[in-house]
Design a protein around this motif. Structure first.
Motif, PDB file in Angstrom:
ATOM      1  N   SER A   1      39.675  38.101  41.963  1.00 53.58           N
ATOM      2  CA  SER A   1      40.593  38.858  42.822  1.00 53.58           C
ATOM      3  C   SER A   1      42.018  38.331  42.746  1.00 53.58           C
ATOM      4  CB  SER A   1      40.109  38.812  44.270  1.00 53.58           C
ATOM      5  OG  SER A   1      40.219  37.492  44.796  1.00 53.58           O
ATOM      6  N   LEU A   2      42.231  37.209  42.093  1.00 55.65           N
ATOM      7  CA  LEU A   2      43.556  36.582  42.043  1.00 55.65           C
ATOM      8  C   LEU A   2      44.226  36.749  40.684  1.00 55.65           C
ATOM      9  CD1 LEU A   2      42.600  33.240  43.854  1.00 55.65           C
ATOM     10  CD2 LEU A   2      43.322  35.406  44.870  1.00 55.65           C
ATOM     11  N   ILE A   3      43.532  37.338  39.714  1.00 52.85           N
ATOM     12  CA  ILE A   3      44.058  37.502  38.365  1.00 52.85           C
ATOM     13  C   ILE A   3      44.403  38.975  38.144  1.00 52.85           C
ATOM     14  CG2 ILE A   3      43.544  37.218  35.906  1.00 52.85           C
ATOM     15  CD1 ILE A   3      41.630  34.996  36.667  1.00 52.85           C
ATOM     16  N   ARG A   4      45.508  39.211  37.444  1.00 52.08           N
ATOM     17  CA  ARG A   4      46.003  40.571  37.272  1.00 52.08           C
ATOM     18  C   ARG A   4      44.947  41.500  36.628  1.00 52.08           C
ATOM     19  NH1 ARG A   4      51.384  42.242  36.309  1.00 52.08           N
ATOM     20  NH2 ARG A   4      51.957  40.064  35.953  1.00 52.08           N
ATOM     21  N   GLU A   5      44.308  41.017  35.554  1.00 57.95           N
ATOM     22  CA  GLU A   5      43.419  41.875  34.781  1.00 57.95           C
ATOM     23  C   GLU A   5      42.143  42.261  35.540  1.00 57.95           C
ATOM     24  OE1 GLU A   5      44.865  39.235  33.717  1.00 57.95           O
ATOM     25  OE2 GLU A   5      46.232  39.962  32.167  1.00 57.95           O
ATOM     26  N   THR A   6      41.665  41.418  36.450  1.00 63.28           N
ATOM     27  CA  THR A   6      40.376  41.667  37.131  1.00 63.28           C
ATOM     28  C   THR A   6      40.528  41.949  38.618  1.00 63.28           C
ATOM     29  OG1 THR A   6      40.124  39.282  37.460  1.00 63.28           O
ATOM     30  CG2 THR A   6      39.103  40.247  35.496  1.00 63.28           C
ATOM     31  N   GLN A   7      41.771  41.995  39.094  1.00 59.58           N
ATOM     32  CA  GLN A   7      41.977  42.174  40.529  1.00 59.58           C
ATOM     33  C   GLN A   7      41.403  43.491  41.028  1.00 59.58           C
ATOM     34  OE1 GLN A   7      46.097  42.660  42.136  1.00 59.58           O
ATOM     35  NE2 GLN A   7      45.735  40.609  42.966  1.00 59.58           N
ATOM     36  N   HIS A   8      41.688  44.555  40.323  1.00 55.04           N
ATOM     37  CA  HIS A   8      41.210  45.866  40.749  1.00 55.04           C
ATOM     38  C   HIS A   8      39.692  45.979  40.534  1.00 55.04           C
ATOM     39  CE1 HIS A   8      41.307  50.117  41.658  1.00 55.04           C
ATOM     40  NE2 HIS A   8      40.703  50.391  40.502  1.00 55.04           N
ATOM     41  N   PHE A   9      39.184  45.423  39.445  1.00 49.14           N
ATOM     42  CA  PHE A   9      37.748  45.470  39.150  1.00 49.14           C
ATOM     43  C   PHE A   9      36.950  44.746  40.232  1.00 49.14           C
ATOM     44  CE2 PHE A   9      34.053  43.363  37.260  1.00 49.14           C
ATOM     45  CZ  PHE A   9      33.355  44.457  36.767  1.00 49.14           C
ATOM     46  N   TYR A  10      37.470  43.649  40.760  1.00 46.51           N
ATOM     47  CA  TYR A  10      36.783  42.847  41.785  1.00 46.51           C
ATOM     48  C   TYR A  10      36.502  43.676  43.034  1.00 46.51           C
ATOM     49  CZ  TYR A  10      36.011  38.978  45.092  1.00 46.51           C
ATOM     50  OH  TYR A  10      35.496  38.130  46.033  1.00 46.51           O
ATOM     51  N   VAL A  11      37.494  44.495  43.447  1.00 39.81           N
ATOM     52  CA  VAL A  11      37.323  45.310  44.650  1.00 39.81           C
ATOM     53  C   VAL A  11      36.545  46.576  44.330  1.00 39.81           C
ATOM     54  CG1 VAL A  11      38.540  46.581  46.466  1.00 39.81           C
ATOM     55  CG2 VAL A  11      39.423  44.383  45.662  1.00 39.81           C
ATOM     56  N   GLU A  12      36.852  47.196  43.209  1.00 48.21           N
ATOM     57  CA  GLU A  12      36.236  48.472  42.864  1.00 48.21           C
ATOM     58  C   GLU A  12      34.720  48.364  42.730  1.00 48.21           C
ATOM     59  OE1 GLU A  12      37.250  51.879  39.598  1.00 48.21           O
ATOM     60  OE2 GLU A  12      36.761  49.887  38.835  1.00 48.21           O
ATOM     61  N   GLN A  13      34.241  47.283  42.090  1.00 48.13           N
ATOM     62  CA  GLN A  13      32.811  47.118  41.840  1.00 48.13           C
ATOM     63  C   GLN A  13      32.115  46.242  42.890  1.00 48.13           C
ATOM     64  OE1 GLN A  13      31.469  48.924  39.593  1.00 48.13           O
ATOM     65  NE2 GLN A  13      33.432  49.654  38.764  1.00 48.13           N
ATOM     66  N   ARG A  14      32.819  45.962  43.992  1.00 45.81           N
ATOM     67  CA  ARG A  14      32.234  45.217  45.118  1.00 45.81           C
ATOM     68  C   ARG A  14      31.722  43.832  44.689  1.00 45.81           C
ATOM     69  NH1 ARG A  14      30.735  50.427  44.864  1.00 45.81           N
ATOM     70  NH2 ARG A  14      31.088  51.768  46.680  1.00 45.81           N
ATOM     71  N   ILE A  15      32.467  43.153  43.836  1.00 39.14           N
ATOM     72  CA  ILE A  15      32.059  41.814  43.412  1.00 39.14           C
ATOM     73  C   ILE A  15      32.142  40.823  44.565  1.00 39.14           C
ATOM     74  CG2 ILE A  15      32.443  40.016  41.668  1.00 39.14           C
ATOM     75  CD1 ILE A  15      31.580  42.689  40.538  1.00 39.14           C
ATOM     76  N   PHE A  16      32.923  41.171  45.593  1.00 43.44           N
ATOM     77  CA  PHE A  16      33.047  40.244  46.729  1.00 43.44           C
ATOM     78  C   PHE A  16      31.701  40.041  47.430  1.00 43.44           C
ATOM     79  CE2 PHE A  16      34.383  44.487  48.145  1.00 43.44           C
ATOM     80  CZ  PHE A  16      33.519  44.719  49.198  1.00 43.44           C
ATOM     81  N   TRP A  17      30.758  40.991  47.292  1.00 37.80           N
ATOM     82  CA  TRP A  17      29.433  40.768  47.874  1.00 37.80           C
ATOM     83  C   TRP A  17      28.697  39.646  47.145  1.00 37.80           C
ATOM     84  CZ3 TRP A  17      27.474  41.718  52.357  1.00 37.80           C
ATOM     85  CH2 TRP A  17      27.989  42.752  53.131  1.00 37.80           C
ATOM     86  N   GLY A  18      28.981  39.482  45.886  1.00 40.25           N
ATOM     87  CA  GLY A  18      28.430  38.325  45.173  1.00 40.25           C
ATOM     88  C   GLY A  18      28.961  37.030  45.742  1.00 40.25           C
ATOM     89  N   ALA A  19      30.268  37.011  46.103  1.00 44.89           N
ATOM     90  CA  ALA A  19      30.850  35.812  46.716  1.00 44.89           C
ATOM     91  C   ALA A  19      30.226  35.548  48.085  1.00 44.89           C
ATOM     92  CB  ALA A  19      32.361  35.967  46.834  1.00 44.89           C
ATOM     93  N   ILE A  20      29.967  36.630  48.843  1.00 43.14           N
ATOM     94  CA  ILE A  20      29.348  36.450  50.164  1.00 43.14           C
ATOM     95  C   ILE A  20      27.949  35.869  50.017  1.00 43.14           C
ATOM     96  CG2 ILE A  20      28.468  37.692  52.168  1.00 43.14           C
ATOM     97  CD1 ILE A  20      30.815  39.642  51.828  1.00 43.14           C
ATOM     98  N   TYR A  21      27.154  36.430  49.110  1.00 44.28           N
ATOM     99  CA  TYR A  21      25.797  35.917  48.904  1.00 44.28           C
ATOM    100  C   TYR A  21      25.819  34.502  48.340  1.00 44.28           C
ATOM    101  CZ  TYR A  21      23.068  40.060  50.045  1.00 44.28           C
ATOM    102  OH  TYR A  21      22.445  41.076  50.709  1.00 44.28           O
TER     103      TYR A  21
END
Length: 992
Positions: free
Chosen positions: A591-611
């Motif tokens: 979520s902090l890098i330009r190339e993957t910032q949008h992908f992190y939110v779009e594909q709900r990768i933050f749920w991986g961080a929560i788990y």
């Protein structure tokens, strides 16, 4: 060929009957009663209501894209927890959510300010900004670190940390792209409100739908405690009866059954100790207040110890068999037949047990009635219906006002039978009660160098007989006190009507401290003001710091605070928090890098961080076990989402009904199999997120659902994607549990074992201090909390209970070592398990020594002057003896230090010898231990102390050998076994 109509009719009738029979067998196998079913329904209500109310326009317009978190919070609120613990957890949950939201708002505001101050004039604010991303990264790392430090220090509030992590990770996922504070406030407000609404729903369900109070749980535990005591007594009677026709030196089904029942009793005892603190802190409507519950707990502990001591009869027979070199295997498993001496001694014990059959059966029946009486008077169970022919003798029935007097009479009858059996045994063994005691004494001459307590088998039989009879008498006396307590509460009106019960000031203060761990504050007696008459030992004071003296002046006080902060930062809790923060950042860095910032939110990768955050644990073996449970729960939850959604073809009413049934089924695991509760919880959360999101999209529309930059997926794609993301998160957690270095259960077992040995040293020391105080008669008034005897009793009880809990924890950690991947050399699990078993025996025998010493202070109003003078003589002689009891505590401290520091034992470690009290007492007074006094309670107490003391010394030797096997010994000695002569060795030395 088709059958006849009659046959078809029979087949048509048998098929439903067979199906119904199978369903009934399956229901019986699941063991679901009405209570368990309602608990399952209670678990499913909050998340279902959370999804239902989102169908309201006002709720859906308020929470838009995070409405499914209402149901998630309803699951994490843990409505199955008893009321006092639930309210405490809710307070912590709300505080954690509020604090996490405030910190998240501050982090988002800081990122927005960093963006504004670092964006070039004229450039759009929506462009990627590295400064904003860096600020968010720092806040995320620090917040996750702090949350998980608290999670390690206070794991009882684990769901509060999960919800705090959800707020932190979800809000900061989009924080690097935010350009105005209004968006930050909107996101924080929605998350904060959704989680609070979920907690509010769970609170209403917990308090209104079949509320489960800690008092009910404790009262149920007390009922289970009494039932377990009954089962142990029944198993003891069966075991002693089996000795009448079986070899007691062999393992048998009766002995295994007795051990199994006592293990269950220990578990109930530990559970009651854990649940009692909450029951005393909650407002309730009932009969017994907090003081009554504490007194019942104390009286039950007094029953527990003599009953637990009876289980050691199996261990005593095993020790005797090993001393003779006999096998302890069963008759079918042993290779060699029984020897002649074994058959002779076995026959003598069979005759002894036949003589005990009737009195033990009678007193056991009386103790069963005492258990029924206590259960009836304290309204723990419904009174049993009495046959008509027993109405005339109703005064002796359980529940009657005069039952305690009847029980006292039965105990007196047993005491008379006990004395008769002992005198008969003395006469049968040709020991006369002659005034010339020096010729007819049971004990060997004091000139013998090695005076073993068990020098002859007759002495062993006498002490075993005294052991059995005294412990049965002590168990009945303890149950009598419990029955008298119940009668006292009935007479003073406590049990006449229910009333509102409020916690006392001290209990309320402890509740507000939000501490559910066992600390010194749990011990009211230890906080009492010291008695100025007595100089208490140093062990009652706080532990000294070998590197610092006491602080002097305000400047040093400030330095103490700074040092405490430094100690916290280098603690294991800080290390765990840092490890989790690194694991989270390895996922959230996207979520902090330009190339993957949008992908992190779009594909709900933050749920991986929560788990990843909620799956991290300290030790590697437990991590493997939890990884397996969570993975199973995620896969089951993702698979269950398909039938839940598609059976009703996506129609919201039907989906919600099927969802409720599905979550009710998931609740079976936490209700009936708490060890695997994670599977049910994770399956529920996963299904809730998937179903909740789909229902949310149907309600608010796809346009609004994708306004938070998250891509829409239909359920058949969302379920596997969500499962893969969550599995990836727990996989990262598993990796960072072992990287850069694993913290294994092996080291945890070693450290816990070292702590347990030190507790054993303290326990033995306080028991010896108790014995000395009882012999000297300076315990003081036991009703005063500040008296030395009361403080010793409190410390002794606390240490013994902690040891029992620690033994259970050690066995649990030892089992977890099986889950650790064996990449290096094999863990000596067998040795550690042997140490744990020996240590548990040592703890029980040590506690039994302290319990048997109560015979020295038993009032002897009914005794003759001769008998009273004898007991005074015995106590005076014991008072003048200085035996080697303190050496046991010293050796246990050495063993603890060696295990904790992984250092070899000191060379030529001298272990304490048996106490030889028999020999030394005879030297001072040859008449004091004559069998003429064998019927005295103090004589039986002395015999039990000797049996237990000898077992403690033997266990200490075994323990030392096992520890030496683990850590070695500092020994540079050597022996030359070669063929050289002295001249040859000198020549060899010159050449070398």
């Amino acid at each position: 060929m088709a059958g006849s109509p009659a046959e078809d009719s029979v087949k048509g009738q048998s098929l439903p009957q067979n199906s119904f029979s199978k369903l009934r067998n399956a229901w019986n196998w699941l063991d679901i009663d009405l209570q368990a079913f309602l608990q399952m329904v209670k678990f499913a209500f909050p998340p279902t209501i959370g999804l239902c109310i989102f169908q309201s326009d006002s709720i859906s317009s308020t929470f838009t894209t995070v409405g499914y978190l209402i149901a998630v919070a309803g699951v994490l609120a843990s409505t199955l927890t008893p009321r006092a613990a639930f309210i405490q957890n809710i307070i912590v949950d709300v505080f954690a959510i509020s604090l996490a939201t405030a910190v998240a708002l501050l982090a988002m505001w800081s990122a927005i300010q960093a963006r504004k101050h670092t964006t070039a004039p004229g450039a759009p604010l929506t462009d990627y900004n590295s400064s904003a991303a860096a600020v968010v990264g720092v806040w995320l790392f620090a917040t996750v670190y702090f949350i998980n430090c608290l999670k390690s220090a206070m794991p009882q509030f684990r769901f509060a940390y999960v919800m705090a992590s959800i707020i932190t990770v979800v809000t900061l996922a989009s924080a690097p792209q935010m350009t105005e504070i209004g968006a930050a406030l909107r996101v924080a407000r929605q998350l904060f409100g959704a989680l609070l609404l979920g907690l509010a729903i769970a609170t209403g369900i917990s308090l209104l739908f079949r509320p489960s109070t800690s008092r009910k749980l404790v009262l149920r535990n007390i009922t289970d405690y009494l039932d377990s005591i009954r089962k142990v007594l029944e198993a003891q009677s069966t075991f002693l009866r089996s000795i009448e026709n079986k070899n007691m030196f062999h393992s048998s089904s009766e002995s295994n059954s007795l051990r199994s029942e006592l293990k269950k009793l220990r578990l109930v005892n530990n559970k009651l100790f854990s649940d009692m603190k909450f029951a005393k802190k909650e407002v309730a409507y009932g009969y017994l207040d907090a003081k009554d519950l504490s007194e019942i707990h104390r009286l039950l502990r007094a029953v527990f110890l003599p009953i637990a001591g009876m289980n050691q009869m199996i261990d005593i027979f095993e020790r005797l068999a090993k001393m003779h070199g006999w096998s302890t295997l069963s008759r079918d498993e042993r290779a060699a037949p029984e020897t002649e001496s074994e058959r002779i001694i076995m026959g003598e014990y069979e005759g002894m047990m036949q003589a005990l059959h009737s009195p033990i059966g009678d007193i056991s029946n009386s103790m069963y009635e005492a258990i029924d009486h206590v259960s009836t008077v304290l309204k723990l169970a419904k009174p049993a219906s009495q046959p008509a022919d027993e109405e005339a003798n109703s005064t002796s029935s359980p529940g009657h006002d005069n039952f305690s007097q009847y029980l006292q009479g039965q105990i007196d009858v047993f005491d008379e039978k006990r004395r008769s059996i002992l005198k008969f045994w003395v006469d049968d063994t040709s020991v006369t009660l002659s005034p010339v005691k020096t010729r007819n004494s049971m004990w060997p001459d004091t000139s013998i160098e090695n005076d073993d307590l068990f020098a002859t088998h007759k002495q062993r039989q006498l002490f075993v007989l005294l052991y059995i009879l005294y412990l049965y008498w002590a168990s009945s006396q303890a149950l009598l006190k419990l029955a008298q307590f119940a009668d006292a509460r009935l007479k003073n009106g406590t049990m006449s009507k229910k009333r509102f019960l409020f916690p006392g000031r001290k209990n309320l203060k402890k509740f507000l401290r939000l501490s559910s761990t066992v600390t010194k504050d749990e011990n009211d007696d230890c906080e009492s003001a010291p008695d100025p008459i007595h100089d208490l030992g140093e062990a009652f004071n706080s532990r000294k710091d070998p590197e610092h003296l006491a602080a002097e002046g305000w400047l040093q006080e400030i330095g103490e605070v700074l040092r405490a902060i430094a100690n916290m930062l280098r603690s294991k809790h800080s290390s765990f928090g840092f490890r989790v923060a690194c694991a989270i950042m390895s996922v959230a860095i996207m979520s902090l890098i330009r190339e993957t910032q949008h992908f992190y939110v779009e594909q709900r990768i933050f749920w991986g961080a929560i788990y990843c955050a909620l799956s991290m644990v300290r030790t590697a073996g437990q991590s493997m076990f939890i990884f397996f449970l969570r993975a199973c729960g995620i896969l089951v939850g993702a698979a269950a989402a398909y039938p839940v959604f598609y059976i009703a073809d996506g129609h919201s009413p039907g989906v919600l009904v099927i969802y409720f049934l599905c979550v009710t089924m998931f609740a079976y695991i936490p209700v009936k199999a708490p060890r695997f509760a994670l599977v049910g919880i994770m399956a529920t959360v996963t299904t809730t997120i998937i179903i909740g999101y789909e229902l949310q999209v149907k309600k608010i529309g796809q346009t609004v659902a994708t306004s938070n930059d998250q891509k829409y997926y239909p359920l058949y794609l969302l379920a596997p994607y969500r499962a893969v993301v969550c599995l990836g998160g727990i996989a990262v957690a598993f990796i960072f549990t072992g990287f850069p270095f694993p913290i294994s259960e092996r080291s945890e077992v070693r450290k816990y074992l070292g702590s347990a040995l030190y507790l054993g040293a303290r326990h033995h020391a306080v028991v010896q201090a108790t014995i000395a105080a009882r012999i000297r008669g300076d315990e003081g008034d036991m009703k005063l909390k500040s008296s030395p005897g009361r403080r010793l009793e409190t410390e002794r009880t606390k240490l013994f209970t902690k040891q029992l809990i620690l033994v259970s924890r050690l066995r649990e950690l030892s089992d977890f070592t099986k889950w650790q991947v064996p990449l290096d050399a094999r863990f000596p699990k067998e040795t550690y398990d042997s140490i744990i078993n020996v240590f548990e025996n040592l703890c029980t025998y040590t506690a039994l020594i302290g319990y048997a010493s109560t015979s020295f202070v038993i009032p002897q109003e009914g005794l003759s002057e001769e008998h009273s003078a004898w007991q005074t003589t015995l106590t005076n002689l014991l008072k003048s003896l200085q035996h080697t009891a303190d050496d046991v505590s010293s050796v246990l401290c050495l063993l603890s230090s060696s295990i904790l520091n992984a250092q070899p034992l000191p060379p030529h470690l001298r272990l304490p010898r048996p106490y030889e009290l028999v020999k030394r007492l005879q030297t001072m007074d040859r008449d004091v231990l004559d069998v003429e006094h064998v019927t005295e309670p103090a004589y039986s107490g002395f015999a039990i102390m000797q049996i237990a003391s000898k077992a403690v010394i033997a266990d200490l030797r075994t323990l030392t050998d096992l520890v030496r096997e683990l850590v070695g010994e500092l020994d540079f000695s050597y022996r030359y076994n070669g063929p050289w002569s002295d001249a040859e060795s000198q020549e060899k030395g010159k050449r070398s």
